[in-house]
Every structure is written in structure tokens, then in C-alpha cells.
Design a protein around this motif. Structure first.
Motif, PDB file in Angstrom:
ATOM      1  N   UNK A  45      38.944 -92.628  64.688  1.00 45.02           N
ATOM      2  CA  UNK A  45      39.467 -93.300  63.502  1.00 45.02           C
ATOM      3  C   UNK A  45      39.971 -92.215  62.560  1.00 45.02           C
ATOM      4  N   UNK A  46      41.267 -91.961  62.586  1.00 44.87           N
ATOM      5  CA  UNK A  46      41.836 -90.814  61.897  1.00 44.87           C
ATOM      6  C   UNK A  46      41.678 -90.919  60.387  1.00 44.87           C
ATOM      7  N   UNK A  47      41.382 -89.788  59.760  1.00 41.44           N
ATOM      8  CA  UNK A  47      41.316 -89.748  58.298  1.00 41.44           C
ATOM      9  C   UNK A  47      42.677 -89.980  57.664  1.00 41.44           C
ATOM     10  N   UNK A 103      51.569 -98.437  68.567  1.00 42.20           N
ATOM     11  CA  UNK A 103      51.187 -98.220  67.176  1.00 42.20           C
ATOM     12  C   UNK A 103      51.186 -99.528  66.387  1.00 42.20           C
ATOM     13  N   UNK A 104      52.170-100.397  66.629  1.00 44.88           N
ATOM     14  CA  UNK A 104      52.265-101.647  65.893  1.00 44.88           C
ATOM     15  C   UNK A 104      51.105-102.584  66.226  1.00 44.88           C
ATOM     16  N   UNK A 105      50.727-102.639  67.512  1.00 40.13           N
ATOM     17  CA  UNK A 105      49.604-103.505  67.905  1.00 40.13           C
ATOM     18  C   UNK A 105      48.316-103.009  67.258  1.00 40.13           C
ATOM     19  N   UNK A 106      48.108-101.711  67.311  1.00 42.06           N
ATOM     20  CA  UNK A 106      46.905-101.135  66.715  1.00 42.06           C
ATOM     21  C   UNK A 106      46.850-101.419  65.222  1.00 42.06           C
ATOM     22  N   UNK A 107      48.007-101.268  64.529  1.00 42.24           N
ATOM     23  CA  UNK A 107      48.049-101.508  63.087  1.00 42.24           C
ATOM     24  C   UNK A 107      47.688-102.951  62.765  1.00 42.24           C
ATOM     25  N   UNK A 108      48.247-103.896  63.543  1.00 36.36           N
ATOM     26  CA  UNK A 108      48.002-105.310  63.269  1.00 36.36           C
ATOM     27  C   UNK A 108      46.529-105.660  63.445  1.00 36.36           C
ATOM     28  N   UNK A 163      40.927-106.457  61.119  1.00 35.28           N
ATOM     29  CA  UNK A 163      39.542-106.006  60.941  1.00 35.28           C
ATOM     30  C   UNK A 163      39.272-105.595  59.501  1.00 35.28           C
ATOM     31  N   UNK A 164      40.260-104.986  58.859  1.00 39.16           N
ATOM     32  CA  UNK A 164      40.108-104.568  57.455  1.00 39.16           C
ATOM     33  C   UNK A 164      39.844-105.772  56.554  1.00 39.16           C
ATOM     34  N   UNK A 165      40.593-106.847  56.768  1.00 43.42           N
ATOM     35  CA  UNK A 165      40.391-108.038  55.949  1.00 43.42           C
ATOM     36  C   UNK A 165      39.026-108.668  56.221  1.00 43.42           C
ATOM     37  N   UNK A 166      38.555-108.587  57.467  1.00 41.78           N
ATOM     38  CA  UNK A 166      37.250-109.145  57.796  1.00 41.78           C
ATOM     39  C   UNK A 166      36.141-108.377  57.077  1.00 41.78           C
ATOM     40  N   UNK A 167      36.167-107.051  57.168  1.00 40.90           N
ATOM     41  CA  UNK A 167      35.064-106.258  56.603  1.00 40.90           C
ATOM     42  C   UNK A 167      35.095-106.266  55.075  1.00 40.90           C
ATOM     43  N   UNK A 168      36.281-106.249  54.478  1.00 41.26           N
ATOM     44  CA  UNK A 168      36.337-106.278  53.010  1.00 41.26           C
ATOM     45  C   UNK A 168      35.907-107.638  52.474  1.00 41.26           C
ATOM     46  N   UNK A 171      40.860-102.949  67.341  1.00 38.92           N
ATOM     47  CA  UNK A 171      42.016-102.058  67.447  1.00 38.92           C
ATOM     48  C   UNK A 171      41.708-100.837  68.298  1.00 38.92           C
ATOM     49  N   UNK A 172      40.427-100.479  68.452  1.00 39.72           N
ATOM     50  CA  UNK A 172      40.057 -99.290  69.223  1.00 39.72           C
ATOM     51  C   UNK A 172      40.445 -99.435  70.695  1.00 39.72           C
ATOM     52  N   UNK A 173      40.456-100.675  71.185  1.00 41.70           N
ATOM     53  CA  UNK A 173      40.785-100.925  72.586  1.00 41.70           C
ATOM     54  C   UNK A 173      42.179-100.385  72.907  1.00 41.70           C
ATOM     55  N   UNK A 174      43.094-100.532  71.953  1.00 41.13           N
ATOM     56  CA  UNK A 174      44.468-100.115  72.208  1.00 41.13           C
ATOM     57  C   UNK A 174      44.627 -98.611  72.154  1.00 41.13           C
ATOM     58  N   UNK A 175      43.722 -97.913  71.503  1.00 39.57           N
ATOM     59  CA  UNK A 175      43.768 -96.444  71.544  1.00 39.57           C
ATOM     60  C   UNK A 175      43.346 -95.943  72.922  1.00 39.57           C
TER      61      UNK A 175
END
Length: 718
Positions: free
Chosen positions: A4-6, A31-36, A41-46, A82-86
Motif C-alpha cells: 500500500x504505497x505511501x 490501475x483504474x480497476x485498483x483505484x475503483x 474500500x475507502x468509503x466503507x472504512x471511513x 483492491x490488493x487482489x489486482x496488485x
């Protein structure tokens, strides 16, 4: 393997979830799939963090901490992983080197060496674990071409004989918990086949500096300012090309020494509010002086000033608008002359050295000095105000002005966007008194549910911009629009209107009789309205449609989204009061109508029963967009098509110029274009499932992340 890059986070740990306004091609594969998925996930955790009460004395975790804790959860759902796509990216990058096709990052030798070292270590680790791998039979859905659906079949796969050993392997290589071992082995086999077919990697020969400056300029135009600066720092040649883009924009930000969410703790826990106020004021002054120093530096650099086109001044200090108890008692308000006067004075001096086209004001209190500097700027075309106010002396001057000549005005400003925070008579409206020759205005409600109201009546005589507007988007009006009707009536009494594009969007539903009164007021100004969008109307009576057709028979586009209940504040498909063909009949006199859209309710299963059989591969197609399960025969049969043709046929019959039609709510569910020719009466070309919204952007502002109207000829705004 996963990291998870800084670079995905700001220095304070907040996630960079905002993307550039201009579409940017992906630099790396997937990159686009990972971003989406990471954004989901960001909306879920926040959302989870906002609903979780904090323990006394503890601070809310940063976005970085929340996302990394989320990534460590076992058994994540694939749509949020999103980690799956990395992991998939790692394998696809190796294949890309050997196939000669990769991504915009390039097939460079150093990149391949890093991948190869990781690949060899992975193979060695797997070889050590080979004795613990066994074969077993599982049942999985497999696509059956003959039956046209997924069928459960037995499948022989490789697994570890010890689950703990697989978890240890996952932890060592930072593999996603949603990736099973047999799936991982399948990925490895795909890479081995690519290596066997093309054993020698194909490296890239051309470098970036081999491209001509004209092509490099296009490359830089897609990059962020940070990436432009980093790329320009590599050599003198790229520095010269990047100079125009690095210094095209500049932000002057007054940063507080703490996040606004922590301010309440400072107030509550402080035993001496007087000393706290003094300390905060001194820190604010230091932040102000830093911005003044940056402005002074720019004034010494004529080469940079010549490139600047977009400047923002932003106050990130919390104000009383945050609703924090006792805030006003300890904090110097943002319109304080002694605090912000020197900043505005230096900003005015800087503006004299710049040829700006865009100025952004964020949480700034506009005073006479700053208003005069904006009025005197010769090249300013666009003004964007967010959460900004007009101080009391300037409000009084605008409200009591016997003549608009006494108000500082800039007749060259053509585009304005303002965000209004307060529900009633927000002082942001007074900013528009500075812009008498506006062509495009976008007003946004800070709280879409409560909305905003029209400007205070004492400012109506000075707000003559309304008579020059051609594009108007009221994004989030209050459901009671009587004052807005009176405002338009007062404007039409002053002279004719030029309004051609108008969108009214409300949070809670506006009464149809009030909408009719507003449209009559606009018609009273002889407005040559061509495009009308009404979003958030309480009902859809036939009388309103008849009235629209009579008032504006030359409309080219009409969109109507009603609310089903008085508590519904977002557009959804809903049941209308009358049959669809009766609405189409009301529009038969609109011979120039080219587009119509509405939120008619429809049932996906009734629209096309075939979707039931294809539900499972439809989900697979969403999760794995690079893997297509549909065949050419299925395409012709209407794969995953939501058929809206029964809705559009009555409008085709009554509107001879109709070219496009859409079923929508907050998004487009189905749209089509209508082709007419001498040989055939019409042909419907449909775009199922939100895939053809680009052709609707000129009729529907706000679609697909857009903001305001698409202006066909921006040159006329100059």
C-alpha cells in the motif's frame, strides 16, 4: 508482492481519493480497476469510522491506518479487495515484457530485473513447499457454452495440506486473503505459458526525451502538478517542457496546526480560553505570513508569473461554520481586517503581475480591497468561490448602492461557480455583483438536503448578471422557491433574459405549481430557452408539460425527474401519475425537441427476461472486466440489455425531431439515439447499462462526475 504505497496518501495520512478533472490514461496496467476498488474500500472504512465513537483521549485513525487495517482483514469480499489486482498486475507485468505489450510506464530493463528477482524468489519458496501440496476435488461454477449459463462442475485443484502453512505463505508474500491457492497456481501457469512462448524479454528502446517537445507537451498535460515537477527535475530538456505545466497553477493555503476535528478537544480541555485564543491567533498569523512570503517570491520571478493561469487562495482554518461550541469565543474570525488585511493587500499586488484566467477562493471573506483587485484584473475569465463570504461593509455597499457604477465590477469574468453553505440569504450571492457580464453560472448547495434560497432582496438591484446569463445550473435549491420566483420576476422587469440552458435541481421535492410559476417568470423575460432540466419535482401533472410546451415550443432538450415522496431527496426511478403516451402527446407541438429524458420506473426482469439466465456471468463481468464471457451470438441476442424501447416509441411518434432518449435517476440506466432516413422511418441504437452517457453531457450537466454545462463554443466567453 502487495504494498500500500505511501504515494496514495497525503503527509497527514489522508487518502488521495480525488482525481484530476481531465481524463488521464492509466500509467500502469489495471490501475483504474485498483483505484475503483480501493475507493470503494475507502468509503466503507471511513463510514465505519464515522459511526464508531472515539474513546476519551484518543484520536481518530488516519485514512492510511484505516485502509491498512482493512486490508489485513481475513476473508475480504472481492468487490472491495483492491490488493487482489496488485497480485494480478505482478503476473501480467512479467507477461507484458515477454509479449512486448505492457503499459505507459514502459518495458525498461531495470523494471524487468526487479520483477524477475521477485519471480525467482517466489518460485524457490514454492519449490520448498511442494511436498505439502496435495490435489483435491471441489465444485465450482463453470461456464457452459451449450447451455448459455454457469453450471457447477467438479474441479481438481491443488491445495496445501495445512491451512496455517498457506496463511504463512500469504503473510510472507503479502497476498490478498481473497486469493485461494489454486487460483494463485493458475496465475503462475499463465505466466509460465507466456515465458515458454516468448522466452526472451522485449525491452523498450525509445526513451521519453526521444519524443519531440510537441508530443511531450501532451504527455505533461495529462500529469498532475506533482508528477510534472518530478519529471521536469530529471533533466534540463524535460524541465523546459514541463515549465509551462508545473507553474500553470498555484495554491496559497493557510494550514492550521491541527485537523479541524481536533479543535473541539482544544476548546473543551483548555482551562484558559484567553491564552488559547492568543496562541491560535499567533499561529494563524504565522500561516498567513508564510503565504505572504510565497506571494512575494513569485513577484520576483517574472518567468513563473508569465506562466500562471490558475491561482487558488484557501483558508483551511476552522470557522464558526463548523458548529463547534465556544469556537467564536477563542478564534479570530476570518474577516478580521488586522489578520487578513496584509494577505489581501499582497494578493492584490501579485494579481497585477499575473495574467490569470481562473481565480479560486476557498473559505475566504471578500472585502473591499480584494473585490477591487479582482475587478481590476484584465484577463480573468473564471471565478470559483467555495464556502467564501462577503464581509459586512462590502455587503452594505452593494445593498445600498444607488448605482452599479459605485460597485467594483469586472466585465471580463464570464464563468462563475459558487458554493453556498447557508440556507437563507448567503452572502456569497454578493460576489456575483462583481460580475455583470456572466455567461455561465453554477450555484451549488453545501447541504443538498436543505438547499439554498435566492439572494436577499436588498441586493437584487445590483445583481444584474441574471440578464446576461446563458447557462444557469442551480444545484440544490430549497424546496420552497417563492423568493427565487420573485428574484427572476424582478430581473425580467429590468430587461430581457438571454437564458438558453437552465437546470433546476432540488434536494426535497418542489411543488409543480411553483415550478410553473418560475418558468412563467423566465418566459416573461423572453428567454430563448433551448435546454431545460427539472430535477426534484413533487409530481408530474400533464398541465405542467402542456405549460412547458406552450411557454417554450422551441426547446431542443427536456429532462424531467420527479420525486415519489416528499422525503425523497435523490432522484430514483418512480411511478408517474399518467401513462407515458399521454406525456408524449403533451409535447407534440415541440417540433424542435431533440432529446428527452425522465425517471420512468421500469422492471429489469420484465424489460428482458434473458437477464435472469445471465445474472451470474453479469456479476463475473463486473468483477473481471478483462474477461468476457459473452459470445457473438449473445451480443446479437441483447446480452445484459435493459430494453427501454417501449418508453421511447410514444415520444418518437409525437416528436419528429427526437434524436436521443434516456431513462435515468442519479445515473443513466438506459439511453438511445434515434436514426431517421428516407428508407426507414427510424432506427433505435441503444446504450444499455450506463455505457453511452457521453452523448448526453450537453443536455444533462452533472452526469458521470461532470459539473456544469458543456459549452459548445468557449471562445464566445472571452
Amino acid at each position: 508482492m502487495y504494498s500500500d504505497s505511501d504515494d496514495d496518501y497525503e503527509d497527514d495520512g489522508s487518502y488521495k481519493h480525488e482525481r484530476q478533472e481531465r481524463p488521464c490514461p492509466a500509467m500502469r496496467i489495471m490501475e483504474d480497476i485498483e483505484y475503483r476498488l480501493k475507493l470503494d474500500a475507502y468509503f466503507v472504512v471511513t463510514d465505519e469510522a464515522d459511526k464508531t465513537p472515539l474513546e476519551p483521549g484518543k484520536q481518530r485513525p488516519t485514512d492510511k491506518e484505516l485502509l491498512r487495517a482493512f486490508a489485513a482483514r481475513p476473508g475480504l469480499d472481492i468487490p472491495q479487495d483492491w490488493r487482489r489486482w496488485r497480485i494480478i498486475r505482478f503476473f501480467r507485468e512479467i507477461e507484458g515484457f515477454h509479449n512486448g505489450e505492457l503499459d505507459l510506464t514502459g518495458r525498461w530493463r531495470w523494471r524487468y530485473q526487479q520483477l524477475l528477482a521477485k519471480w525467482n524468489n517466489l518460485l524457490r519458496n514454492l519449490a520448498q513447499l511442494r511436498p505439502h501440496i496435495i490435489r483435491t476435488v471441489i465444485r465450482r461454477p463453470i461456464w457452459d457454452e451449450s447451455q448459455g449459463r454457469a453450471v457447477e462442475r467438479p474441479l481438481v485443484v491443488e491445495v496445501f495440506d495445512d491451512d496455517d502453512m498457506w496463511k504463512t505463505f500469504q503473510a510472507r508474500w503479502k497476498l490478498s486473503s481473497s486469493v485461494e491457492f489454486h487460483t494463485f497456481i493458475h496465475m503462475l501457469q499463465d505466466v509460465n505459458r507466456a515465458l515458454a512462448s516468448n522466452p526472451r524479454p522485449k525491452f523498450q528502446q525509445m526513451t521519453l526525451v526521444d519524443l519531440p517537445p510537441e508530443l511531450l507537451a501532451i504527455v505533461f498535460s495529462y500529469a498532475s502538478v506533482r508528477n510534472c515537477a518530478a519529471l521536469g527535475a530529471t533533466c534540463k530538456f524535460l524541465h523546459n517542457v514541463s515549465f509551462d505545466f508545473v507553474y500553470r497553477t498555484k495554491q496559497f493555503i493557510l494550514f492550521p496546526p491541527f485537523p479541524p476535528s481536533n479543535y473541539a478537544h482544544l476548546v473543551v480541555e483548555s482551562n484558559d480560553l484567553v491564552s488559547l485564543r492568543q496562541d491560535l491567533t499567533s499561529q494563524l498569523i504565522r500561516s498567513r505570513d508564510k503565504c505572504i512570503g510565497e506571494m512575494h517570491f513569485l513577484m520576483q520571478r517574472k518567468d513563473i508569473c508569465a506562466k500562471l493561469e490558475d491561482v487558488a487562495i484557501q483558508n483551511n482554518w476552522p470557522t464558526s461554520d463548523f458548529g463547534i461550541e465556544n469556537l467564536a469565543a477563542v478564534f479570530t474570525p476570518p474577516d478580521s481586517v488586522e489578520v487578513f488585511g496584509p494577505l489581501y493587500e499582497r494578493l492584490g499586488q501579485l494579481l497585477q503581475h499575473l495574467k490569470l484566467t481562473t481565480l479560486r477562493l476557498v473559505a475566504i471573506s471578500l472585502n473591499q480591497t480584494l473585490a477591487s483587485n479582482i475587478a481590476e484584473h484584465a484577463s480573468l475569465v473564471t471565478l470559483i468561490s467555495s464556502c467564501s463570504q462577503v464581509d459586512q461593509p462590502l455587503q452594505q455597499r452593494i445593498g445600498s448602492a444607488s448605482s452599479v457604477v459605485s460597485i467594483p465590477r469586472n466585465e471580463r469574468i464570464r464563468i462563475v461557480t459558487i458554493r453556498i453553505e447557508r440556507e437563507e440569504h448567503d452572502s456569497s450571492w454578493y460576489i456575483l455583483a462583481l460580475c455583470p457580464r456572466l455567461v455561465s453560472l453554477h450555484v451549488i448547495a453545501g447541504d443538498p438536503r436543505n438547499g439554498f434560497t435566492a439572494p436577499a432582496p436588498d441586493a437584487w438591484s445590483s445583481l444584474d448578471f441574471i440578464n446576461h446569463l446563458e447557462y444557469l445550473y442551480l444545484d440544490g435549491v430549497h424546496w420552497i422557491i417563492h423568493d427565487l420566483i420573485d428574484f427572476f420576476a424582478a430581473s425580467t422587469a429590468r430587461g430581457p433574459l438571454r437564458l438558453t440552458h437552465f437546470k433546476l435541481e432540488a434536494g426535497y421535492a418542489v411543488l409543480p405549481e411553483d415550478v410553473g410559476a418560475l418558468l412563467r417568470a423566465i418566459h416573461g423575460g423572453s428567454a430563448p430557452l433551448r435546454v431545460l432540466v427539472l430535477d426534484g419535482i413533487a409530481a408530474a401533472p400533464l398541465e405542467l408539460f402542456v405549460s412547458i410546451a406552450q411557454l417554450f415550443p422551441n426547446l431542443e432538450a427536456l429532462s424531467f425527474l420527479r420525486r415519489e415522496t416528499d422525503r425523497q431527496y435523490q432522484a430514483r426511478p418512480c411511478q408517474w401519475e399518467h401513462p407515458i403516451y399521454e406525456y408524449a402527446q403533451c409535447l407534440r407541438d415541440m417540433t424542435e425537441l431533440r432529446h428527452f429524458s425522465a425517471n420512468f420506473i421500469f422492471d429489469w426482469v420484465d424489460a428482458i427476461p434473458y437477464i435472469v439466465n445471465l445474472f451470474e456471468p453479469a456479476v463475473m463481468d463486473y468483477l473481471y472486466p478483462e474477461q468476457r464471457y459473452r459470445t457473438e451470438q449473445e451480443e446479437r441476442a441483447g446480452w445484459r440489455r435493459v430494453d427501454g424501447r417501449p418508453f421511447v416509441l410514444p415520444f418518437i411518434a409525437h416528436c419528429p425531431a427526437l434524436e436521443s432518449f434516456a431513462l435515468l435517476s442519479a445515473r443513466v440506466h438506459w439511453s438511445c439515439t434515434i436514426k431517421r432516413s428516407a428508407t426507414e422511418p427510424f432506427d433505435i441504437v441503444d446504450f444499455p447499462l450506463d455505457t453511452g452517457v457521453d452523448h448526453l453531457s450537453k443536455w444533462l450537466p452533472g452526469l458521470k462526475g461532470g459539473t456544469t454545462w458543456v459549452i459548445d463554443d468557449p471562445r464566445k466567453l472571452r
